[in-house]
Write an enzyme that holds these catalytic residues in place. Structure first.
Site, PDB file in Angstrom:
ATOM      1  N   GLY A   1       0.849  -1.208   0.094  1.00  0.00           N
ATOM      2  CA  GLY A   1      -0.051   0.348   0.038  1.00  0.00           C
ATOM      3  C   GLY A   1       1.005   1.301  -0.055  1.00  0.00           C
ATOM      4  O   GLY A   1       1.938   1.264  -0.512  1.00  0.00           O
ATOM      5  N   LEU A   2       0.280   2.232   0.723  1.00  0.00           N
ATOM      6  CA  LEU A   2       1.148   3.584   0.778  1.00  0.00           C
ATOM      7  C   LEU A   2       1.493   4.002  -0.486  1.00  0.00           C
ATOM      8  O   LEU A   2       2.531   4.650  -0.754  1.00  0.00           O
ATOM      9  CB  LEU A   2       2.341   3.433   1.477  1.00  0.00           C
ATOM     10  N   CYS A   3       0.675   4.059  -1.514  1.00  0.00           N
ATOM     11  CA  CYS A   3       0.808   4.774  -2.769  1.00  0.00           C
ATOM     12  C   CYS A   3      -0.462   5.528  -3.103  1.00  0.00           C
ATOM     13  O   CYS A   3      -0.865   5.220  -4.340  1.00  0.00           O
ATOM     14  CB  CYS A   3       1.579   3.802  -3.566  1.00  0.00           C
ATOM     15  N   GLY A   4      -1.182   6.172  -2.296  1.00  0.00           N
ATOM     16  CA  GLY A   4      -2.088   6.871  -2.729  1.00  0.00           C
ATOM     17  C   GLY A   4      -3.304   6.026  -3.267  1.00  0.00           C
ATOM     18  O   GLY A   4      -3.726   5.023  -2.529  1.00  0.00           O
TER      19      GLY A   4
ATOM     20  N   TYR B   1      -3.856   4.545  -5.901  1.00  0.00           N
ATOM     21  CA  TYR B   1      -3.389   3.463  -7.015  1.00  0.00           C
ATOM     22  C   TYR B   1      -3.979   2.355  -6.777  1.00  0.00           C
ATOM     23  O   TYR B   1      -4.735   1.718  -7.941  1.00  0.00           O
ATOM     24  CB  TYR B   1      -1.772   3.267  -7.012  1.00  0.00           C
TER      25      TYR B   1
END
Lengths: 291, 134
Positions: A89-92, A94
């Site tokens: 995760g941690l990609c907005g 996406y």
């Protein structure tokens, strides 16, 4: 009001968060650079391949249309979807964007059996709940998903298609446009309608084929699907890193703002205690002189 | 001056060659063939082998190609191949090692698919070595 000690502690923890997000941003940036050059390089190949295949398709004698190009008689309702998501995760937004797009497609096709093939952990995680049929999940990292694996997958898919296991194959991925822009996209890989190719028909029936058009299609076609899937994996990876980089940049910025704010309230609290102490001393001294 | 045409050699990794040339010879599945300017439109399969071109200044360049395809259309020639190595850029050590391992794999009893793979690898390695030794 928090005490100075508590504020100090919070500043410290946010500073370390900021360091982490900053490091993640840098990692994403360096990976992005690597993968971006790969995606741009392989785009040329994919585009040329598409061009050659479209010339080939348009100059084939129409009565001898290849089964991979046209819909099967009888119409097999089963649809297979290859979904490319990230492992982390941690990609907005996406992962969410591409999953939502897939969900919408599944809703539009209710009633038809849909089988999912996952590349990327996040998509698998999402669709493992809620009664979706997951046919296959590749547990290895998306980044390590090599051309050879794509090759195996494609040959299995084509065999299955020719055996009449399923009627349509879709690919859901995230197309990389620019650093700030990536769009969740879907393409139909099978059957490949002649409308898939946009280029105009040239030299109809004037091509010389060696050894024969059928044999060339037999070899070129799987290769085309392979490059297409491989290209889309690269596109998705690039988008993922770009998205993560942007998300981490804004996280770092937010952490910085928070630290500023906390520092201000820390200073205020410190000043207040000093003032209070001063007042106490002054009033104490006054009491002494009066007494 | 001789007539020229445009040649592109493209692999999934990069555009290896993009320039005007006078002539190209390559190895098709039906045998080797040459292309000059004004060639008829053609799509053909290429087998692993050496592609030779002479550029606009009549300089010869050679490349080791993997199997692939060539399209000739209106004086534009496109070569699509899995891998391509320029003459002088061959890693002889690696190619020799690959040749040895492919030969070893061929001796083992295995599935036909494995054998095919090993054969292809052997051919690739041989082509590379041939290019290196001229």
């Amino acid at each position: 009001m928090l005490s100075t000690k508590e504020i100090k502690q919070r500043i410290r923890s946010i500073t370390s968060i900021k360091q982490i997000t900053r490091a993640m941003e840098m990692v994403a940036a360096s990976r992005l650079k690597k993968v971006e050059s790969r995606v741009l390089a392989s785009r040329a190949y994919t585009e040329r391949m598409q061009q050659v295949l479209s010339h080939l398709a348009s100059s084939m004698p129409s009565e001898k249309s290849h089964p991979l190009f046209t819909k099967k008689e009888g119409g097999i309702p089963v649809i297979k979807i290859v979904l490319i998501t990230a492992d982390k995760g941690l990609c907005g937004a996406y992962n969410n964007n591409i999953i939502q797009k897939t969900l919408k497609f599944i809703k539009e096709n209710t009633g038809k059996p849909i089988r999912l093939i996952h590349i990327g952990k996040k998509g698998n995680l999402y669709f493992s709940k809620g009664g979706y049929t997951i046919e296959k999940y590749f547990p290895e990292n998306v980044e390590k998903f090599g051309y050879n694996q794509v090759k195996t997958l494609v040959s299995q898919l084509i065999d299955g298609y020719e055996a009449g296991e399923f009627g349509q194959l879709y690919l859901f991925f995230t197309k990389f446009n620019t650093m700030m822009q990536y769009s969740p996209t879907s393409v139909r890989l099978l059957p490949m309608g002649k409308d898939t190719f946009k280029s105009k028909v040239i030299a109809k029936g004037e091509y010389i084929f060696e050894p024969s058009a059928e044999q060339i299609i037999e070899h070129l076609f799987p290769k085309y699907i392979e490059t297409q899937i491989y290209q889309c994996i690269l596109e998705s990876l690039t988008s993922e890193y770009a998205a993560r980089r942007v998300a981490m940049i804004s996280a770092t910025e937010n952490a910085g703002e928070m630290i500023d704010e906390l520092t201000r309230s820390y200073n205020k609290a410190r000043q207040e205690t000093i003032t209070k102490e001063l007042l106490e001393i002054v009033s104490g001294a006054e009491a002494l002189t009066q007494g | 001056m001789a007539k020229t045409f445009k040649l592109e050699i493209i692999t999934p990794e990069k555009v290896v060659y993009d320039n005007t040339v006078q002539g190209v010879t390559a190895e098709g599945t039906e045998g080797s063939f040459g292309v000059l300017a004004g060639h008829a439109a053609m799509i053909t399969e290429l087998q692993t082998g050496i592609l030779t071109l002479s550029d606009a200044n009549n300089k010869t360049e050679r490349f080791a190609l993997d199997s692939g395809f060539m399209e000739i259309l209106a004086n534009n020639v496109i070569v699509l191949t899995d891998a391509c190595t320029k003459e002088g850029e061959v890693d002889v050590e690696k190619a020799t090692a690959e040749k040895a391992s492919a030969e070893k794999a061929l001796l083992k009893v295995g599935a036909d698919v494995e054998k095919e793979k090993a054969k292809a690898a052997l051919k690739r390695a041989n082509t590379l070595l041939k290019l290196a030794n001229k």
